[in-house]
Design a protein around this motif. Structure first.
Motif: not given
Ligand code: ADP
Ligand code: MG
Length: 216
Positions: A2-5, A154-156, A187-189
């Motif tokens: 889960h998150g931004l990669t 938003p998702r990020a 949320l990933p930031v």
């Protein structure tokens, strides 16, 4: 995951290697990116959000919750961007600016107005809906801009020096609003800043991009 990669992302401008970055930003975590002016921080955000100018060449993969979003158009990526300048629409009221950001899936005038009013209250701006954005202080504009970004679901979140024009008190207050909201919504930031105190408050990993020689 889960998150931004960001997997082996490189961005070139002509023959110049602007940046190379690999990073995992977990849900609710803040990754701080620091680097001199011109090192490609805003360009990286444009690429993640799907707005990269064709002058640049990018390689690598961007994933949101494991899904490769690199081929999606910008509006389908659901990446929330926040800049140093609030960039509110001048011909719309404060409420109009917020309403504009609500997704189409939020139906009905009553429900949409309720969402906008709740956001204004969260931002400490209850009753400001009818105001012209030009009549707001810098800090009030910044809070409206943040709420506008969040209302878009938003998702990020990508924050490009969002606090740099605020004075110390307001900066601390805005940081708290942004970071607590990100945690609450998982949320990933990614935060771009020149201020070490921002990085400290963010409490997450820090990546330092190279200078104009484009090292890394
Ligand atoms: P930062 O945000 O780290 O200050 P930018 O990502 O804005 O850096 O810019 C990185 C480099 O790309 C700079 O040398 C800048 O002049 C150049 N640049 C930015 N936008 C464009 C564009 N649309 N076309 C060509 N070059 C650009
Ligand atoms: Mg920039």
């Amino acid at each position: 995951m889960h998150g931004l990669t960001l997997e082996q992302v490189t961005i070139r401008l002509g023959r110049r290697m602007l940046l190379a970055i690999t990073a995992d930003v977990a849900a609710g975590e803040v990754l701080t990116v620091m680097g001199p002016s011109g090192s490609g921080k805003s360009t990286l955000f444009n690429w993640i959000a799907g707005f990269l100018d064709p002058a640049f060449n990018a390689t690598g993969t961007v994933r949101l919750d494991g899904e490769d979003i690199g081929a999606k158009p910008a509006h389908q990526r659901r990446i929330g961007l926040l800049f140093q300048d609030a960039l509110l629409f001048p011909h719309m009221s404060v409420a109009g600016n917020l309403m504009f950001a609500l997704p189409q899936s939020v139906r009905g005038r009553v429900e949409r107005q309720a969402r906008v009013e709740a956001a204004l209250a969260d931002a400490g701006l209850a009753g400001f809906g009818a105001r012209d954005p030009d009549t707001l202080s810098g800090g009030q504009k910044a809070r409206v801009a943040l709420m506008r970004t969040l209302l878009a679901e938003p998702r990020a979140l990508l924050l490009d020096e969002p606090f740099s024009k605020l004075d110390a008190d307001l900066r601390a207050q805005m940081r708290e609003v942004v970071f607590s909201t990100a945690r609450r919504h998982a949320l990933p930031v990614v935060l771009v800043t020149h201020d070490e105190a921002d990085a400290l408050a963010a409490g997450g990993p820090v990546i330092r991009l190279g200078g104009s020689e484009g090292s890394m």
